[in-house]
Write a protein that holds these residues in place. Structure first.
Motif, PDB file in Angstrom:
ATOM      1  N   MET A   1       0.841  -1.185   0.000  1.00  0.00           N
ATOM      2  CA  MET A   1       0.000   0.000   0.000  1.00  0.00           C
ATOM      3  C   MET A   1       0.886   1.249   0.000  1.00  0.00           C
ATOM      4  O   MET A   1       1.827   1.345   0.781  1.00  0.00           O
ATOM      5  N   LEU A   2       0.578   2.173  -0.868  1.00  0.00           N
ATOM      6  CA  LEU A   2       1.375   3.386  -0.995  1.00  0.00           C
ATOM      7  C   LEU A   2       1.328   4.189   0.301  1.00  0.00           C
ATOM      8  O   LEU A   2       0.269   4.496   0.822  1.00  0.00           O
ATOM      9  N   GLN A   3       2.519   4.527   0.810  1.00  0.00           N
ATOM     10  CA  GLN A   3       2.638   5.288   2.047  1.00  0.00           C
ATOM     11  C   GLN A   3       3.384   6.598   1.873  1.00  0.00           C
ATOM     12  O   GLN A   3       3.190   7.528   2.653  1.00  0.00           O
ATOM     13  N   LYS A   4       4.258   6.665   0.831  1.00  0.00           N
ATOM     14  CA  LYS A   4       5.116   7.839   0.718  1.00  0.00           C
ATOM     15  C   LYS A   4       5.413   8.148  -0.744  1.00  0.00           C
ATOM     16  O   LYS A   4       5.606   7.243  -1.551  1.00  0.00           O
ATOM     17  N   ILE A   5       5.463   9.442  -1.058  1.00  0.00           N
ATOM     18  CA  ILE A   5       5.891   9.936  -2.368  1.00  0.00           C
ATOM     19  C   ILE A   5       7.184  10.716  -2.158  1.00  0.00           C
ATOM     20  O   ILE A   5       7.251  11.592  -1.295  1.00  0.00           O
ATOM     21  N   ILE A   6       8.196  10.377  -2.979  1.00  0.00           N
ATOM     22  CA  ILE A   6       9.447  11.118  -2.926  1.00  0.00           C
ATOM     23  C   ILE A   6       9.751  11.694  -4.304  1.00  0.00           C
ATOM     24  O   ILE A   6       9.326  11.151  -5.326  1.00  0.00           O
ATOM     25  N   THR A   7      10.453  12.818  -4.314  1.00  0.00           N
ATOM     26  CA  THR A   7      10.835  13.495  -5.559  1.00  0.00           C
ATOM     27  C   THR A   7      12.185  14.180  -5.334  1.00  0.00           C
ATOM     28  O   THR A   7      12.703  14.181  -4.223  1.00  0.00           O
ATOM     29  N   ALA A 110      -0.067  -2.324  -6.258  1.00  0.00           N
ATOM     30  CA  ALA A 110      -0.289  -3.502  -5.416  1.00  0.00           C
ATOM     31  C   ALA A 110       0.582  -4.683  -5.838  1.00  0.00           C
ATOM     32  O   ALA A 110       1.185  -5.350  -4.995  1.00  0.00           O
ATOM     33  N   GLU A 111       0.663  -4.930  -7.134  1.00  0.00           N
ATOM     34  CA  GLU A 111       1.441  -6.064  -7.642  1.00  0.00           C
ATOM     35  C   GLU A 111       2.904  -5.975  -7.226  1.00  0.00           C
ATOM     36  O   GLU A 111       3.531  -6.983  -6.884  1.00  0.00           O
ATOM     37  N   HIS A 112       3.441  -4.762  -7.240  1.00  0.00           N
ATOM     38  CA  HIS A 112       4.854  -4.573  -6.905  1.00  0.00           C
ATOM     39  C   HIS A 112       5.066  -4.152  -5.448  1.00  0.00           C
ATOM     40  O   HIS A 112       6.195  -3.855  -5.059  1.00  0.00           O
ATOM     41  N   GLN A 113       3.985  -4.134  -4.663  1.00  0.00           N
ATOM     42  CA  GLN A 113       4.046  -3.786  -3.248  1.00  0.00           C
ATOM     43  C   GLN A 113       4.813  -2.472  -3.022  1.00  0.00           C
ATOM     44  O   GLN A 113       5.738  -2.391  -2.218  1.00  0.00           O
ATOM     45  N   ILE A 114       4.389  -1.452  -3.746  1.00  0.00           N
ATOM     46  CA  ILE A 114       5.074  -0.162  -3.694  1.00  0.00           C
ATOM     47  C   ILE A 114       4.548   0.659  -2.517  1.00  0.00           C
ATOM     48  O   ILE A 114       3.396   1.083  -2.514  1.00  0.00           O
ATOM     49  N   ALA A 115       5.405   0.854  -1.544  1.00  0.00           N
ATOM     50  CA  ALA A 115       5.079   1.697  -0.398  1.00  0.00           C
ATOM     51  C   ALA A 115       5.652   3.101  -0.590  1.00  0.00           C
ATOM     52  O   ALA A 115       5.043   4.088  -0.192  1.00  0.00           O
ATOM     53  N   THR A 116       6.837   3.182  -1.209  1.00  0.00           N
ATOM     54  CA  THR A 116       7.486   4.466  -1.474  1.00  0.00           C
ATOM     55  C   THR A 116       7.633   4.628  -2.971  1.00  0.00           C
ATOM     56  O   THR A 116       8.281   3.808  -3.633  1.00  0.00           O
ATOM     57  N   LEU A 117       7.019   5.677  -3.510  1.00  0.00           N
ATOM     58  CA  LEU A 117       6.993   5.917  -4.956  1.00  0.00           C
ATOM     59  C   LEU A 117       7.817   7.155  -5.278  1.00  0.00           C
ATOM     60  O   LEU A 117       7.579   8.231  -4.734  1.00  0.00           O
ATOM     61  N   TYR A 118       8.778   6.988  -6.187  1.00  0.00           N
ATOM     62  CA  TYR A 118       9.577   8.109  -6.680  1.00  0.00           C
ATOM     63  C   TYR A 118       8.879   8.647  -7.923  1.00  0.00           C
ATOM     64  O   TYR A 118       8.721   7.946  -8.907  1.00  0.00           O
ATOM     65  N   VAL A 119       8.441   9.908  -7.862  1.00  0.00           N
ATOM     66  CA  VAL A 119       7.735  10.543  -8.976  1.00  0.00           C
ATOM     67  C   VAL A 119       8.648  11.603  -9.581  1.00  0.00           C
ATOM     68  O   VAL A 119       9.216  12.431  -8.865  1.00  0.00           O
ATOM     69  N   THR A 120       8.772  11.585 -10.908  1.00  0.00           N
ATOM     70  CA  THR A 120       9.610  12.556 -11.596  1.00  0.00           C
ATOM     71  C   THR A 120       9.101  12.766 -13.011  1.00  0.00           C
ATOM     72  O   THR A 120       8.236  12.028 -13.477  1.00  0.00           O
ATOM     73  N   LEU A 135      -2.556  12.913 -10.715  1.00  0.00           N
ATOM     74  CA  LEU A 135      -2.241  12.149  -9.514  1.00  0.00           C
ATOM     75  C   LEU A 135      -3.397  12.141  -8.512  1.00  0.00           C
ATOM     76  O   LEU A 135      -3.615  11.144  -7.826  1.00  0.00           O
ATOM     77  N   THR A 136      -4.135  13.232  -8.450  1.00  0.00           N
ATOM     78  CA  THR A 136      -5.313  13.253  -7.575  1.00  0.00           C
ATOM     79  C   THR A 136      -6.319  12.210  -8.035  1.00  0.00           C
ATOM     80  O   THR A 136      -6.891  11.482  -7.212  1.00  0.00           O
ATOM     81  N   THR A 137      -6.508  12.096  -9.347  1.00  0.00           N
ATOM     82  CA  THR A 137      -7.413  11.069  -9.898  1.00  0.00           C
ATOM     83  C   THR A 137      -6.876   9.660  -9.606  1.00  0.00           C
ATOM     84  O   THR A 137      -7.615   8.781  -9.179  1.00  0.00           O
ATOM     85  N   LEU A 138      -5.576   9.462  -9.867  1.00  0.00           N
ATOM     86  CA  LEU A 138      -4.988   8.132  -9.674  1.00  0.00           C
ATOM     87  C   LEU A 138      -4.998   7.697  -8.219  1.00  0.00           C
ATOM     88  O   LEU A 138      -5.293   6.533  -7.919  1.00  0.00           O
ATOM     89  N   LEU A 139      -4.658   8.603  -7.326  1.00  0.00           N
ATOM     90  CA  LEU A 139      -4.458   8.226  -5.923  1.00  0.00           C
ATOM     91  C   LEU A 139      -5.639   8.562  -5.014  1.00  0.00           C
ATOM     92  O   LEU A 139      -5.683   8.092  -3.888  1.00  0.00           O
TER      93      LEU A 139
END
Length: 142
Positions: A1-7, A110-120, A135-139
């Motif tokens: 479950m996504l918990q953090k966005i980093i950039t 979910a498939e990749h169990q991404i908790a921390t997502l790097y967005v660029t 991103l508001t729509t996606l998340l």
């Protein structure tokens, strides 16, 4: 479950991703850019790639740049793709002008169990608003 966005926290894609993450109650962060870097690629990008569970590249299909899947991106982002693949980080590339179904994106998370997502993504006219809306729509329905 996504918990953090980093950039990297440097351009409109980065700033929009951080704003959306904060609005949705996610942890957010950005690696600071040191002034002493080796080569054309910043140490903060390498740190974000190391810290992330997955990478999301966003853009508006800019002209005069290299082709990466169905989205045209500058050489820097082709390098990020290469580094993500070399370190077995899941990578999703989205052309904000076309988009994808939010269900596909959330299945990828979910498939990749991404908790921390790097967005660029590249700096382009109108990309802050496009990134923020998309991103508001996606998340938003997490």
């Amino acid at each position: 479950m996504l918990q953090k966005i980093i950039t990297n926290g440097k351009n409109d894609v980065d700033c929009a991703a951080l704003a959306v993450g904060q609005a949705l109650g996610l942890d957010t962060g950005s690696a600071s850019e040191p002034t002493d870097y080796k080569g054309p690629y910043y140490a903060s990008t390498r740190k974000n790639l190391s810290d992330a569970d997955g990478v999301l590249l966003l853009g508006l299909n800019p002209p005069r740049v290299w082709r990466l899947k169905s989205l045209y991106l500058p050489r820097y982002y082709a390098w990020i793709r290469h580094e993500a693949e070399a370190t077995n980080k899941p990578l999703m590339v989205i052309n904000l002008g076309i988009g994808i179904d939010p269900a596909i994106f959330n299945c990828w998370l979910a498939e990749h169990q991404i908790a921390t997502l790097y967005v660029t993504g590249p700096q382009q006219p109108g990309v802050f608003e496009a990134t923020e809306n998309y991103l508001t729509t996606l998340l938003g329905g997490r």
